[in-house]
Design a protein around this motif. Sequence first.
Motif, PDB file in Angstrom:
ATOM      1  N   PRO A 284       0.802  -1.230   0.000  1.00 39.22           N
ATOM      2  CA  PRO A 284       0.000   0.000   0.000  1.00 39.22           C
ATOM      3  C   PRO A 284       0.831   1.275   0.000  1.00 39.22           C
ATOM      4  O   PRO A 284       0.281   2.373   0.137  1.00 39.22           O
ATOM      5  CB  PRO A 284      -0.789  -0.129   1.302  1.00 39.22           C
ATOM      6  CG  PRO A 284       0.134  -0.862   2.221  1.00 39.22           C
ATOM      7  CD  PRO A 284       0.903  -1.823   1.348  1.00 39.22           C
ATOM      8  N   ALA A 285       2.158   1.156  -0.143  1.00 40.76           N
ATOM      9  CA  ALA A 285       3.038   2.325  -0.018  1.00 40.76           C
ATOM     10  C   ALA A 285       2.679   3.414  -1.019  1.00 40.76           C
ATOM     11  O   ALA A 285       2.614   4.600  -0.675  1.00 40.76           O
ATOM     12  CB  ALA A 285       4.493   1.893  -0.197  1.00 40.76           C
ATOM     13  N   GLN A 337     -10.620   3.305   0.964  1.00 39.53           N
ATOM     14  CA  GLN A 337     -11.435   2.136   0.663  1.00 39.53           C
ATOM     15  C   GLN A 337     -10.742   1.226  -0.330  1.00 39.53           C
ATOM     16  O   GLN A 337     -10.761   0.000  -0.178  1.00 39.53           O
ATOM     17  CB  GLN A 337     -12.801   2.574   0.143  1.00 39.53           C
ATOM     18  CG  GLN A 337     -13.712   3.110   1.230  1.00 39.53           C
ATOM     19  CD  GLN A 337     -15.137   3.280   0.759  1.00 39.53           C
ATOM     20  OE1 GLN A 337     -15.941   2.348   0.789  1.00 39.53           O
ATOM     21  NE2 GLN A 337     -15.450   4.484   0.321  1.00 39.53           N
ATOM     22  N   ARG A 338     -10.116   1.787  -1.344  1.00 41.75           N
ATOM     23  CA  ARG A 338      -9.424   0.938  -2.315  1.00 41.75           C
ATOM     24  C   ARG A 338      -8.257   0.193  -1.677  1.00 41.75           C
ATOM     25  O   ARG A 338      -8.003  -0.964  -1.987  1.00 41.75           O
ATOM     26  CB  ARG A 338      -8.958   1.785  -3.498  1.00 41.75           C
ATOM     27  CG  ARG A 338     -10.066   2.038  -4.511  1.00 41.75           C
ATOM     28  CD  ARG A 338      -9.652   3.061  -5.554  1.00 41.75           C
ATOM     29  NE  ARG A 338     -10.605   3.099  -6.652  1.00 41.75           N
ATOM     30  CZ  ARG A 338     -11.797   3.666  -6.605  1.00 41.75           C
ATOM     31  NH1 ARG A 338     -12.180   4.262  -5.481  1.00 41.75           N
ATOM     32  NH2 ARG A 338     -12.614   3.661  -7.632  1.00 41.75           N
ATOM     33  N   MET A 339      -7.536   0.872  -0.791  1.00 41.33           N
ATOM     34  CA  MET A 339      -6.442   0.189  -0.098  1.00 41.33           C
ATOM     35  C   MET A 339      -6.974  -0.894   0.831  1.00 41.33           C
ATOM     36  O   MET A 339      -6.381  -1.972   0.947  1.00 41.33           O
ATOM     37  CB  MET A 339      -5.607   1.206   0.684  1.00 41.33           C
ATOM     38  CG  MET A 339      -4.769   2.117  -0.200  1.00 41.33           C
ATOM     39  SD  MET A 339      -3.492   3.037   0.712  1.00 41.33           S
ATOM     40  CE  MET A 339      -4.512   4.139   1.686  1.00 41.33           C
ATOM     41  N   SER A 340      -8.102  -0.628   1.472  1.00 37.83           N
ATOM     42  CA  SER A 340      -8.669  -1.637   2.376  1.00 37.83           C
ATOM     43  C   SER A 340      -9.186  -2.843   1.608  1.00 37.83           C
ATOM     44  O   SER A 340      -9.072  -3.978   2.075  1.00 37.83           O
ATOM     45  CB  SER A 340      -9.795  -1.026   3.213  1.00 37.83           C
ATOM     46  OG  SER A 340     -10.925  -0.715   2.418  1.00 37.83           O
ATOM     47  N   PHE A 341      -9.763  -2.634   0.417  1.00 35.49           N
ATOM     48  CA  PHE A 341     -10.229  -3.749  -0.394  1.00 35.49           C
ATOM     49  C   PHE A 341      -9.092  -4.710  -0.723  1.00 35.49           C
ATOM     50  O   PHE A 341      -9.274  -5.921  -0.735  1.00 35.49           O
ATOM     51  CB  PHE A 341     -10.835  -3.233  -1.710  1.00 35.49           C
ATOM     52  CG  PHE A 341     -12.124  -2.473  -1.542  1.00 35.49           C
ATOM     53  CD1 PHE A 341     -12.911  -2.650  -0.425  1.00 35.49           C
ATOM     54  CD2 PHE A 341     -12.536  -1.564  -2.510  1.00 35.49           C
ATOM     55  CE1 PHE A 341     -14.103  -1.945  -0.273  1.00 35.49           C
ATOM     56  CE2 PHE A 341     -13.712  -0.872  -2.371  1.00 35.49           C
ATOM     57  CZ  PHE A 341     -14.495  -1.056  -1.252  1.00 35.49           C
ATOM     58  N   ARG A 342      -7.911  -4.129  -0.958  1.00 35.64           N
ATOM     59  CA  ARG A 342      -6.781  -4.958  -1.401  1.00 35.64           C
ATOM     60  C   ARG A 342      -5.969  -5.514  -0.233  1.00 35.64           C
ATOM     61  O   ARG A 342      -5.489  -6.656  -0.284  1.00 35.64           O
ATOM     62  CB  ARG A 342      -5.865  -4.116  -2.313  1.00 35.64           C
ATOM     63  CG  ARG A 342      -4.673  -4.915  -2.883  1.00 35.64           C
ATOM     64  CD  ARG A 342      -5.151  -5.970  -3.853  1.00 35.64           C
ATOM     65  NE  ARG A 342      -4.065  -6.824  -4.306  1.00 35.64           N
ATOM     66  CZ  ARG A 342      -3.712  -7.968  -3.746  1.00 35.64           C
ATOM     67  NH1 ARG A 342      -4.365  -8.398  -2.663  1.00 35.64           N
ATOM     68  NH2 ARG A 342      -2.734  -8.696  -4.234  1.00 35.64           N
ATOM     69  N   VAL A 394      -7.338   4.195  10.346  1.00 32.62           N
ATOM     70  CA  VAL A 394      -6.903   3.601  11.611  1.00 32.62           C
ATOM     71  C   VAL A 394      -6.607   2.116  11.406  1.00 32.62           C
ATOM     72  O   VAL A 394      -5.597   1.589  11.881  1.00 32.62           O
ATOM     73  CB  VAL A 394      -7.970   3.809  12.704  1.00 32.62           C
ATOM     74  CG1 VAL A 394      -7.636   2.967  13.930  1.00 32.62           C
ATOM     75  CG2 VAL A 394      -8.056   5.274  13.096  1.00 32.62           C
ATOM     76  N   SER A 395      -7.494   1.422  10.690  1.00 33.36           N
ATOM     77  CA  SER A 395      -7.289  -0.003  10.422  1.00 33.36           C
ATOM     78  C   SER A 395      -6.059  -0.239   9.554  1.00 33.36           C
ATOM     79  O   SER A 395      -5.371  -1.262   9.698  1.00 33.36           O
ATOM     80  CB  SER A 395      -8.523  -0.591   9.726  1.00 33.36           C
ATOM     81  OG  SER A 395      -9.665  -0.478  10.548  1.00 33.36           O
ATOM     82  N   LEU A 396      -5.765   0.703   8.662  1.00 35.21           N
ATOM     83  CA  LEU A 396      -4.588   0.592   7.807  1.00 35.21           C
ATOM     84  C   LEU A 396      -3.318   1.062   8.511  1.00 35.21           C
ATOM     85  O   LEU A 396      -2.245   1.095   7.909  1.00 35.21           O
ATOM     86  CB  LEU A 396      -4.799   1.417   6.528  1.00 35.21           C
ATOM     87  CG  LEU A 396      -5.824   0.860   5.535  1.00 35.21           C
ATOM     88  CD1 LEU A 396      -6.227   1.926   4.525  1.00 35.21           C
ATOM     89  CD2 LEU A 396      -5.267  -0.366   4.821  1.00 35.21           C
ATOM     90  N   LEU A 400      -0.997   9.400  10.899  1.00 32.13           N
ATOM     91  CA  LEU A 400      -1.044  10.810  10.501  1.00 32.13           C
ATOM     92  C   LEU A 400      -2.343  11.147   9.787  1.00 32.13           C
ATOM     93  O   LEU A 400      -3.050  12.086  10.168  1.00 32.13           O
ATOM     94  CB  LEU A 400       0.148  11.130   9.597  1.00 32.13           C
ATOM     95  CG  LEU A 400       0.151  12.537   8.968  1.00 32.13           C
ATOM     96  CD1 LEU A 400       0.207  13.591  10.060  1.00 32.13           C
ATOM     97  CD2 LEU A 400       1.302  12.685   7.988  1.00 32.13           C
ATOM     98  N   MET A 401      -2.688  10.362   8.777  1.00 35.27           N
ATOM     99  CA  MET A 401      -3.879  10.677   7.988  1.00 35.27           C
ATOM    100  C   MET A 401      -5.163  10.415   8.775  1.00 35.27           C
ATOM    101  O   MET A 401      -6.161  11.123   8.594  1.00 35.27           O
ATOM    102  CB  MET A 401      -3.878   9.875   6.682  1.00 35.27           C
ATOM    103  CG  MET A 401      -2.741  10.236   5.731  1.00 35.27           C
ATOM    104  SD  MET A 401      -2.595  12.014   5.426  1.00 35.27           S
ATOM    105  CE  MET A 401      -4.216  12.388   4.764  1.00 35.27           C
ATOM    106  N   SER A 402      -5.157   9.417   9.646  1.00 31.82           N
ATOM    107  CA  SER A 402      -6.347   9.178  10.462  1.00 31.82           C
ATOM    108  C   SER A 402      -6.576  10.339  11.421  1.00 31.82           C
ATOM    109  O   SER A 402      -7.727  10.726  11.684  1.00 31.82           O
ATOM    110  CB  SER A 402      -6.217   7.865  11.235  1.00 31.82           C
ATOM    111  OG  SER A 402      -5.090   7.889  12.100  1.00 31.82           O
ATOM    112  N   ALA A 403      -5.491  10.940  11.931  1.00 30.81           N
ATOM    113  CA  ALA A 403      -5.624  12.103  12.812  1.00 30.81           C
ATOM    114  C   ALA A 403      -6.161  13.309  12.040  1.00 30.81           C
ATOM    115  O   ALA A 403      -7.023  14.051  12.532  1.00 30.81           O
ATOM    116  CB  ALA A 403      -4.279  12.442  13.447  1.00 30.81           C
TER     117      ALA A 403
END
Length: 421
Positions: A284-285, A337-342, A394-396, A400-403
């Motif tokens: 996911p980088a 969402q796309r990163m979580s799908f994969r 948060v799950s990923l 930083l981005m979740s904050a």
Amino acid sequence: MKSKTQTRPRPPRRALVAKSIVRGPALSLGSQLIGLAQLLVLLWRVGANESTDAYFYLFNIGMLPIQIVIVGVMYPLLLNDDKITRRAIKRLRWLTPLLCSLLVAAGAGWLYISERLGPDLAPIAVASLVNATLQARVWFRAVTAEAAGNPRWISGVALPANFLALLILLFPFSSAPSAVLFMICGLIIGNSVLLVVMARLRVGDEVVRLSPRSKAQRSSASLWFLGKAGIGYVGLTVLQSLAVLLPASAVTLLNLAVKIVGSISATLVNSVMPILVHQKIDSPAAGRKFLRILTAGLVIASSLGIVGVAAYRPELTVPAVCLSLWAVASAAAGTAQRMSFRFLKPSASRVTILAVPVVVGFALASVNLPGFQLVVLLCAYAGVDAATSTLLLVSLKDRLMSAILGGVSAGLAGIWFFALR
């Protein structure tokens, strides 16, 4: 002696990716600009009234099965390690258009019960039903190609329809219902032509053919994705239906905001992420780096936009802030969402399944309060994307981005609270 195919130099992978990244957003930007021009010309010709309200409402209702079944279930299952079977894909090919037609009919019934669909608007409902059915077939092929890393079809999926609708609106019409009806006929023709071209080019057929015939054991992956997509898009439909309770033209104005935010997300996210995250990507980088750059750019552009609105139309400053926060949240939600799908298990969807009902519940509770207005629905729409993106990030494990998205959620909650006072 080496063959020509062996000696011919192959372009570097980075060059191919860069070229695709430029083409996707360019095509999507053209499509979104034409779509926005179509809506602006429509409002210029006939204004915001019951005819445009009926069109926007039924159009979005017709998109609901596409978003839930094709985008929300089939697409993540094409990306995820727990693959969808070939038989299931073929079922979705005909099931989605059927659901689209049924929901448009139900939406027309709701408008009729609410006394917002008279006999003069009935042809609009019929045309919307036909268009929704065709859209489902077009989106099916575009999304299957997207899962394989080809974003061009999904980037331009609305281009022919929007272009023809725009051309039709340039002609004078005697009434608003007539203008809206002929515009939808343009959408029908455009989608029909695109569907024929896609069928002749067999767009997406290879993805279907390479899908597994069966699974060794039954999986709950499809149920997780169905639950997530169903609750998410049904929640948005509830918010859309609440706009019917506001004064006439509220549905049109809300959908104009949806179009603006959706255009930003489609141009900057939907046309790029399939290249960075698809079936053959194992890290996911690239997606994380893209999200940081995208968020920084949107924050800068949105800040400049807010300053401009505050200077020339100060009464629209609060809606402008809402749209800016929504644009950031929507882009982040699409990327996450796309990163979580994969890269996450399907069960990770449970973190967002609870978020949408909470936001929609607050919106329903706000209906009977004296301050209930269009800004509240804007905050609710944006809140769905902000909550979804925050929880997924948060799950990923992207702190930083979740904050940052958590801060966006807090800002929207503050605007919502003060609007109701």
